[in-house]
Design an enzyme around this catalytic site. Structure first.
Site, PDB file in Angstrom:
ATOM      1  N   PRO A   9      -6.954   0.831   5.431  1.00 34.60           N
ATOM      2  CA  PRO A   9      -8.021  -0.058   6.110  1.00 34.60           C
ATOM      3  C   PRO A   9      -7.732  -0.316   7.496  1.00 34.60           C
ATOM      4  CG  PRO A   9      -7.248  -1.379   4.143  1.00 34.60           C
ATOM      5  CD  PRO A   9      -6.502  -0.061   4.060  1.00 34.60           C
ATOM      6  N   ASN A  10      -8.805  -0.237   8.205  1.00 38.47           N
ATOM      7  CA  ASN A  10      -8.951  -0.537   9.467  1.00 38.47           C
ATOM      8  C   ASN A  10      -8.054   0.135  10.568  1.00 38.47           C
ATOM      9  OD1 ASN A  10     -10.707  -2.669   9.233  1.00 38.47           O
ATOM     10  ND2 ASN A  10      -9.255  -3.788   8.005  1.00 38.47           N
ATOM     11  N   ARG A  17      -8.540  -2.764  19.305  1.00 36.14           N
ATOM     12  CA  ARG A  17      -8.399  -4.078  19.264  1.00 36.14           C
ATOM     13  C   ARG A  17      -6.868  -4.502  18.852  1.00 36.14           C
ATOM     14  NH1 ARG A  17     -12.824  -3.983  15.818  1.00 36.14           N
ATOM     15  NH2 ARG A  17     -14.749  -4.286  17.106  1.00 36.14           N
ATOM     16  N   TYR A  22      -0.524  -3.301  17.985  1.00 35.68           N
ATOM     17  CA  TYR A  22      -0.523  -1.941  17.571  1.00 35.68           C
ATOM     18  C   TYR A  22      -0.281  -0.760  18.968  1.00 35.68           C
ATOM     19  CZ  TYR A  22      -1.713  -4.349  13.291  1.00 35.68           C
ATOM     20  OH  TYR A  22      -1.822  -5.430  12.227  1.00 35.68           O
ATOM     21  N   ASN A  73       0.777   4.696   4.985  1.00 33.14           N
ATOM     22  CA  ASN A  73       0.578   3.118   5.875  1.00 33.14           C
ATOM     23  C   ASN A  73      -0.704   2.614   4.781  1.00 33.14           C
ATOM     24  OD1 ASN A  73       0.101   0.775   6.946  1.00 33.14           O
ATOM     25  ND2 ASN A  73       0.229   1.771   9.234  1.00 33.14           N
ATOM     26  N   ALA A  76      -3.378  -3.631   4.957  1.00 28.80           N
ATOM     27  CA  ALA A  76      -3.599  -4.815   4.317  1.00 28.80           C
ATOM     28  C   ALA A  76      -3.269  -4.569   2.762  1.00 28.80           C
ATOM     29  CB  ALA A  76      -4.725  -5.460   4.446  1.00 28.80           C
ATOM     30  N   HIS A  79      -0.068  -5.605   0.987  1.00 27.33           N
ATOM     31  CA  HIS A  79       0.262  -6.945   0.461  1.00 27.33           C
ATOM     32  C   HIS A  79      -0.559  -7.270  -0.529  1.00 27.33           C
ATOM     33  CE1 HIS A  79       1.978  -6.532   4.403  1.00 27.33           C
ATOM     34  NE2 HIS A  79       0.810  -6.409   5.182  1.00 27.33           N
ATOM     35  N   ASP A  86       1.164   1.358  -8.588  1.00 27.63           N
ATOM     36  CA  ASP A  86       1.314   2.373  -9.782  1.00 27.63           C
ATOM     37  C   ASP A  86       0.870   3.927  -9.462  1.00 27.63           C
ATOM     38  OD1 ASP A  86       1.825   0.150 -11.399  1.00 27.63           O
ATOM     39  OD2 ASP A  86      -0.212  -0.535 -12.060  1.00 27.63           O
ATOM     40  N   GLU A  97       7.106   4.324   2.832  1.00 28.65           N
ATOM     41  CA  GLU A  97       6.220   3.097   3.375  1.00 28.65           C
ATOM     42  C   GLU A  97       6.294   3.146   4.995  1.00 28.65           C
ATOM     43  OE1 GLU A  97       7.248  -0.453   1.666  1.00 28.65           O
ATOM     44  OE2 GLU A  97       5.607  -1.621   2.910  1.00 28.65           O
ATOM     45  N   HIS A  99       4.782   1.427   8.639  1.00 30.94           N
ATOM     46  CA  HIS A  99       3.897   0.186   9.485  1.00 30.94           C
ATOM     47  C   HIS A  99       4.333   0.367  10.669  1.00 30.94           C
ATOM     48  CE1 HIS A  99       2.974  -1.643   5.441  1.00 30.94           C
ATOM     49  NE2 HIS A  99       4.168  -1.691   5.175  1.00 30.94           N
ATOM     50  N   ARG A 106       5.972 -11.116  10.959  1.00 35.88           N
ATOM     51  CA  ARG A 106       4.703 -11.631  11.196  1.00 35.88           C
ATOM     52  C   ARG A 106       4.411 -12.843  10.343  1.00 35.88           C
ATOM     53  NH1 ARG A 106       0.780  -6.543  11.871  1.00 35.88           N
ATOM     54  NH2 ARG A 106      -0.787  -8.439  12.554  1.00 35.88           N
ATOM     55  N   ARG A 110       2.191 -11.415   5.081  1.00 25.95           N
ATOM     56  CA  ARG A 110       2.641  -9.889   5.236  1.00 25.95           C
ATOM     57  C   ARG A 110       4.191  -9.606   4.799  1.00 25.95           C
ATOM     58  NH1 ARG A 110      -1.762  -8.118   8.445  1.00 25.95           N
ATOM     59  NH2 ARG A 110      -2.490  -9.782   9.752  1.00 25.95           N
TER      60      ARG A 110
HETATM   61  O1  CA2 Z   1       1.726  -2.450  11.042  1.00 22.96           O
HETATM   62  C1  CA2 Z   1       1.038  -1.848  10.124  1.00 22.96           C
HETATM   63  O2  CA2 Z   1       0.872  -0.747  10.153  1.00 22.96           O
HETATM   64  C2  CA2 Z   1       0.213  -2.666   9.282  1.00 22.96           C
HETATM   65  O3  CA2 Z   1       0.228  -1.830   7.968  1.00 22.96           O
HETATM   66  C3  CA2 Z   1      -1.108  -2.552   9.755  1.00 22.96           C
HETATM   67  C4  CA2 Z   1      -2.283  -3.555   8.865  1.00 22.96           C
HETATM   68  C5  CA2 Z   1      -1.549  -4.658   8.610  1.00 22.96           C
HETATM   69  O4  CA2 Z   1      -2.542  -5.436   7.462  1.00 22.96           O
HETATM   70  C6  CA2 Z   1      -0.368  -4.736   7.889  1.00 22.96           C
HETATM   71  O5  CA2 Z   1       0.064  -6.141   7.608  1.00 22.96           O
HETATM   72  C7  CA2 Z   1       0.698  -4.069   8.966  1.00 22.96           C
HETATM   73  C8  CA2 Z   1      -3.475  -3.558   9.719  1.00 22.96           C
HETATM   74  C9  CA2 Z   1      -4.384  -2.370  10.090  1.00 22.96           C
HETATM   75  C10 CA2 Z   1      -5.493  -2.659  10.933  1.00 22.96           C
HETATM   76  O6  CA2 Z   1      -5.119  -1.903  12.056  1.00 22.96           O
HETATM   77  C11 CA2 Z   1      -5.778  -2.156  13.387  1.00 22.96           C
HETATM   78  C12 CA2 Z   1      -5.520  -1.671  14.443  1.00 22.96           C
HETATM   79  C13 CA2 Z   1      -6.003  -1.943  15.597  1.00 22.96           C
HETATM   80  C14 CA2 Z   1      -7.221  -2.753  15.396  1.00 22.96           C
HETATM   81  C15 CA2 Z   1      -7.659  -3.586  14.628  1.00 22.96           C
HETATM   82  C16 CA2 Z   1      -6.953  -3.056  13.182  1.00 22.96           C
END
Ligand code: CA2
Length: 144
Positions: A9-10, A17, A22, A73, A76, A79, A86, A97, A99, A106, A110
């Site tokens: 997700p996201n 953002r 990122y 990846n 969220a 976590h 599974d 895995e 990230h 962080r 997380r």
């Molecule tokens: O660092 C990573 O790749 C994460 O898997 C990214 C997740 C975060 O919940 C993990 O703890 C670490 C979040 C992905 C959301 O990505 C965005 C990127 C840019 C703007 C908004 C969200």
């Protein structure tokens, strides 16, 4: 050799953002980077993203017998999701895995990864290039 690259997700919002965490490159840039690297190392790569846990579970299940490795990846869901753990265990496909950031440095929430015990490795904190490292790892594993 076929690799499945799954994003949770996201991650479709990459580059739009939180660039301080990122980076500035977009999800489309990530797809192009992965495709170019796949061609360079001589593997096929299919890149997918979903905001839905069940869709990710379906894709991991379907990878059995079709893909030689998965770069996952879970975003969220890393976590929170025993369902993804599974699915990786059941699929029996070597999974790395991945990230973009390093979640272990962080917020405390997380620092738990439910999927990690099912994965052969974890690549984190390497930015988008981490996906390429994960692909290399899977290719090496297949060859040995
Ligand atoms: O660092 C990573 O790749 C994460 O898997 C990214 C997740 C975060 O919940 C993990 O703890 C670490 C979040 C992905 C959301 O990505 C965005 C990127 C840019 C703007 C908004 C969200």
């Amino acid at each position: 050799m076929k690799l499945l690259i799954l994003n949770g997700p996201n991650l479709n919002l990459l580059g739009l953002r939180e660039p301080e965490i990122y980076g500035n490159r977009t999800y489309s840039d990530l797809c192009k980077l992965i495709e170019a690297h796949a061609a360079a190392i001589g593997v096929e790569a299919e890149v997918r993203q979903s905001n839905h846990e069940g869709v990710l579970v379906d894709w991991i299940q379907e990878a059995r017998g079709k893909f030689d490795g998965i770069v996952l990846n879970p975003a969220a869901y890393t976590h929170t999701s025993i369902a993804l753990l599974d699915a990786v265990l059941a699929a029996g496909v070597p999974t790395v895995e991945l990230h973009v950031s390093d979640p272990d440095t962080r917020e405390p929430f997380r620092r738990i990864s439910y999927v990690r015990p099912a994965c052969i490795a974890c690549v984190k904190g390497r930015g988008l290039e981490g996906y390429l490292d994960a692909m290399d790892l899977l290719k090496l594993k297949m060859e040995n």
